[in-house]
Motif scaffolding. Structure first.
Motif, mmCIF file in Angstrom:
data_model
loop_
_atom_site.group_PDB
_atom_site.id
_atom_site.type_symbol
_atom_site.label_atom_id
_atom_site.label_comp_id
_atom_site.label_asym_id
_atom_site.label_seq_id
_atom_site.Cartn_x
_atom_site.Cartn_y
_atom_site.Cartn_z
ATOM 1 N N GLU A 80 0.451 -19.808 5.993
ATOM 2 C CA GLU A 80 1.255 -18.688 5.505
ATOM 3 C C GLU A 80 0.397 -17.720 4.684
ATOM 4 N N ALA A 81 -0.491 -18.259 3.897
ATOM 5 C CA ALA A 81 -1.389 -17.417 3.105
ATOM 6 C C ALA A 81 -2.296 -16.582 4.014
ATOM 7 N N LYS A 82 -2.757 -17.182 5.105
ATOM 8 C CA LYS A 82 -3.591 -16.452 6.062
ATOM 9 C C LYS A 82 -2.810 -15.318 6.709
ATOM 10 N N ARG A 83 -1.545 -15.584 7.061
ATOM 11 C CA ARG A 83 -0.714 -14.521 7.652
ATOM 12 C C ARG A 83 -0.471 -13.409 6.635
ATOM 13 N N LEU A 84 -0.211 -13.772 5.394
ATOM 14 C CA LEU A 84 -0.025 -12.774 4.335
ATOM 15 C C LEU A 84 -1.295 -11.946 4.140
ATOM 16 N N LEU A 85 -2.429 -12.606 4.197
ATOM 17 C CA LEU A 85 -3.702 -11.899 4.057
ATOM 18 C C LEU A 85 -3.899 -10.911 5.205
ATOM 19 N N ARG A 86 -3.602 -11.334 6.435
ATOM 20 C CA ARG A 86 -3.721 -10.427 7.583
ATOM 21 C C ARG A 86 -2.829 -9.205 7.409
ATOM 22 N N GLU A 87 -1.607 -9.409 6.966
ATOM 23 C CA GLU A 87 -0.684 -8.291 6.752
ATOM 24 C C GLU A 87 -1.178 -7.389 5.620
ATOM 25 N N THR A 88 -1.741 -7.986 4.585
ATOM 26 C CA THR A 88 -2.263 -7.202 3.465
ATOM 27 C C THR A 88 -3.444 -6.343 3.911
ATOM 28 N N VAL A 89 -4.322 -6.900 4.723
ATOM 29 C CA VAL A 89 -5.468 -6.145 5.244
ATOM 30 C C VAL A 89 -4.989 -5.010 6.155
ATOM 31 N N ALA A 90 -3.976 -5.272 6.974
ATOM 32 C CA ALA A 90 -3.428 -4.226 7.840
ATOM 33 C C ALA A 90 -2.820 -3.108 6.997
ATOM 34 N N LEU A 91 -2.119 -3.470 5.930
ATOM 35 C CA LEU A 91 -1.545 -2.487 5.015
ATOM 36 C C LEU A 91 -2.649 -1.672 4.342
ATOM 37 N N GLN A 92 -3.691 -2.349 3.946
ATOM 38 C CA GLN A 92 -4.839 -1.684 3.321
ATOM 39 C C GLN A 92 -5.461 -0.676 4.288
ATOM 40 N N GLN A 93 -5.572 -1.023 5.563
ATOM 41 C CA GLN A 93 -6.160 -0.113 6.541
ATOM 42 C C GLN A 93 -5.304 1.140 6.713
ATOM 43 N N VAL A 94 -3.979 0.975 6.689
ATOM 44 C CA VAL A 94 -3.090 2.135 6.774
ATOM 45 C C VAL A 94 -3.324 3.045 5.567
ATOM 46 N N LEU A 95 -3.505 2.453 4.396
ATOM 47 C CA LEU A 95 -3.777 3.254 3.198
ATOM 48 C C LEU A 95 -5.105 3.994 3.306
ATOM 49 N N VAL A 96 -6.112 3.354 3.873
ATOM 50 C CA VAL A 96 -7.406 4.010 4.069
ATOM 51 C C VAL A 96 -7.252 5.184 5.037
ATOM 52 N N ASP A 97 -6.535 4.961 6.143
ATOM 53 C CA ASP A 97 -6.288 6.039 7.099
ATOM 54 C C ASP A 97 -5.551 7.194 6.430
ATOM 55 N N MET A 98 -4.559 6.859 5.613
ATOM 56 C CA MET A 98 -3.784 7.880 4.917
ATOM 57 C C MET A 98 -4.671 8.658 3.951
ATOM 58 N N LYS A 99 -5.525 7.965 3.238
ATOM 59 C CA LYS A 99 -6.454 8.622 2.308
ATOM 60 C C LYS A 99 -7.347 9.598 3.060
ATOM 61 N N LEU A 100 -7.869 9.178 4.208
ATOM 62 C CA LEU A 100 -8.729 10.052 5.004
ATOM 63 C C LEU A 100 -7.976 11.283 5.501
ATOM 64 N N HIS A 101 -6.732 11.080 5.936
ATOM 65 C CA HIS A 101 -5.930 12.225 6.385
ATOM 66 C C HIS A 101 -5.660 13.187 5.233
ATOM 67 N N LEU A 102 -5.367 12.648 4.053
ATOM 68 C CA LEU A 102 -5.114 13.508 2.889
ATOM 69 C C LEU A 102 -6.377 14.274 2.506
ATOM 70 N N GLU A 103 -7.521 13.613 2.583
ATOM 71 C CA GLU A 103 -8.775 14.299 2.272
ATOM 72 C C GLU A 103 -9.052 15.403 3.289
ATOM 73 N N GLU A 104 -8.759 15.158 4.571
ATOM 74 C CA GLU A 104 -8.940 16.176 5.605
ATOM 75 C C GLU A 104 -8.057 17.386 5.340
ATOM 76 N N GLU A 105 -6.797 17.123 4.930
ATOM 77 C CA GLU A 105 -5.851 18.213 4.711
ATOM 78 C C GLU A 105 -6.127 18.981 3.427
ATOM 79 N N SER A 106 -6.836 18.365 2.482
ATOM 80 C CA SER A 106 -7.103 19.050 1.216
ATOM 81 C C SER A 106 -8.356 19.916 1.255
#
Length: 160
Positions: free
Chosen positions: A133-159
């Protein structure tokens, strides 16, 4: 030997040069030349172990260009390892298929967060989070982190 002006490479320097070479070979020498605007000889000097090239290292813009084309971020991973860190390598290409921008990122963020909370809810039902269960939670956390990185890059592009 100190008076002769000969500089011997440190273990760290040698490690970085080996990973620079792996990066160039991953991309291919011809493609590396084209991507960086450097000649074969110049790229070779960046990973040469000869004393006369001991203080030459690949510029960061060249590393970034090559790692974008490479199958693995060789130099970035080496730098992280030298500091005692590790990278989580995501095989998908950032922003290659996703051109939706910040609005798409917000939707993806809410979906990934919902998936993380669902996984957490299932994991904590019995009051114990198992290793799987901890491994599955970690995978989901990493996926969430990647979405945040993508969002940060998009915000930087738009700014810009």
């Amino acid at each position: 030997m100190y008076g002769l002006g000969i500089k011997h490479m440190s273990v760290v320097d040698s490690y970085l040069k080996k990973h620079s070479e792996a990066l160039v070979k991953d991309v291919g020498i011809e493609a590396a030349c084209e991507l960086t605007g450097k000649s074969k000889a110049t790229l070779g000097r960046y990973y040469s172990s000869h004393d006369e090239h001991a203080d030459r290292f690949m510029p960061i813009d060249a590393v970034a260009a090559l790692e974008e084309a490479a199958s693995y971020p060789h130099v970035t991973a080496a730098l992280a390892e030298l500091k005692g860190n590790s990278l989580s390598h995501d095989n998908r290409r950032r922003n290659s298929a996703d051109k939706g921008g910040v609005n798409s990122d917000v939707i993806a963020l809410s979906q990934r967060f919902a998936m993380l909370m669902g996984e957490y809810n299932q994991s904590i039902e019995d009051g114990i989070i198992t290793m799987n269960e901890a491994k599955r939670l970690l995978r989901e956390t990493v996926a969430l982190q990647q979405v945040l990185v993508d969002m940060k890059l998009h915000l930087e592009e738009e700014s810009v």
